[in-house]
Scaffold this active site. Structure first.
Site: not given
Length: 383
Positions: A46, A98, A170, A195
């Site tokens: 983690r 978005y 972004d 993406k």
């Protein structure tokens, strides 16, 4: 070193002595301590994992950042980023955002005490008018999702520096191959790695990239504490996907430009939104701040019926959410990516029943154009 070479070879660090060309998948939750108070540099996945660290250093190199942090999704990255702010802080964001980011800001971040103004950031004066004592950051997409508006990153950066604000960009649509916001003055870059960076529609991932080491340390603490880290196997998939990022984007952009030009000449298409067309309002800014226009475009049909006919008749292009993969995908923003935005708001931004978003993949341009032709006008596709 050329960007394409960086994509293939990632970072220079190696984690094993076997000579493996492919980065190993260190599928381990925990790591043995060699002694009391000693560490190999890895204690618990983690906090950090060798496969993920290799990926993060690769993305940091591509963006020209001091550090990159990998998350389980793009929204996990943005959610963690919001934790650097405190109740009462104010953020100015692009209005054509978005839908997932808008949903997070409007329903979760506001609940946690943050306030937002959503404005058209293509005009820097709109941002300037909203700055107040509580403002801490400006969050922009460029090009935006789905209307493909373009914001001048350097101009917004100048305004942010004058007012001691963080600038977050972004960069999902263009990736560091076509656009490097940190070099234009941004402080933080976020990505949905799902993406173009992954590129194969087979995994979820997200990134935060920063230019400041102190901010990176703060974000790493938040990442470790909140726990939305990217798994070793998904990290390996992203490493593999990035190797072909440059060649994929070059080909996808060439095809997207051909499709945009073709759509612009069709009588059932009212408008095409693609920054690579000279008619696009952001064309000149795009030429100034990017090395390419990308492979995303949106277009408006003459009617709802035409839009539905396209969605139901395409055969090579697939009607599905997401973008940036080798397969071409077409999306209906009003019912999918932006469904949670109130209808009046959504339609005021042009996201109505006639708008479709197209992510251009690696299929042959002629095949994709023929698929669109038969979907728009009827008849069997010659593919």
């Amino acid at each position: 070193m050329d960007f394409s070479t960086l994509c293939v070879h990632g970072c220079s660090k190696r984690y094993d002595t076997t000579g493996s060309v492919s980065v190993p998948i260190f599928q381990s939750a925990t790591f043995v301590h060699p002694g009391v108070g000693l560490s190999t540099g890895f204690d618990y996945s983690r906090a950090q994992n060798p496969t993920r660290e290799y990926l993060e250093q690769t993305v940091a190199n591509l963006e020209g950042g001091a550090d990159a942090i990998a998350f389980s999704s793009g929204m996990a990255a943005i959610t963690t980023l919001m934790e650097i702010f405190s109740p009462g802080d104010h953020i100015i964001a692009t209005d054509d955002l978005y839908g997932g980011s808008h949903r997070l800001f409007s329903h979760i971040s506001k609940k946690n005490g943050l306030t937002f103004d959503f404005v058209d950031t293509t005009d820097v004066q709109n941002i300037k008018k909203c700055i107040r004592n509580e403002t801490r950051a400006v969050f922009i997409e460029t090009p935006t999702n789905p209307m493909m508006h373009v914001t001048d990153i350097a101009a917004v950066s100048k305004l942010c520096r004058e007012n001691s604000l963080l600038l977050v960009v972004d960069n999902t649509f263009l990736t560091p191959y076509f656009q490097r916001p940190l070099q234009l003055g941004a402080d933080i870059v976020v990505h949905s790695g799902t993406k173009y960076l992954g590129g194969h529609n087979d995994t979820l991932a997200g990134f935060i990239v920063v230019s400041d080491a102190a901010l990176a340390e703060r974000l790493r603490f938040l990442s470790k504490t909140t726990g939305a880290c990217l798994s070793p196997f998904d990290s390996w998939l992203l490493i593999r996907g990035i190797k072909t990022l440059a060649v994929r984007l070059e080909r996808q952009q060439q095809t997207a430009f051909r499709i945009a030009e073709w759509l612009s000449k069709q009588d059932k298409i009212r408008k095409v939104h693609y920054p690579g067309l000279p008619s696009h309002p952001g064309y000149e800014i795009s030429k100034k701040q990017t090395s390419g226009f990308g492979a995303m475009l949106s277009f408006e049909t003459d009617s709802k019926e035409t839009a539905h006919r396209i969605l139901e008749r395409v055969s090579i292009i697939q009607y599905a959410e997401s973008l940036g993969g080798v397969e071409s995908l077409i999306t209906y923003p009003m019912l999918q990516t932006h469904a949670d935005i109130p209808q009046q708001e959504r339609e005021a931004r042009g996201i109505g029943e006639c708008l479709l978003r197209l992510s251009v993949g690696l299929e042959a341009a002629d095949d994709l154009i023929e698929d669109l032709r038969q979907a728009i006008y009827g008849g069997k596709a010659n593919v």
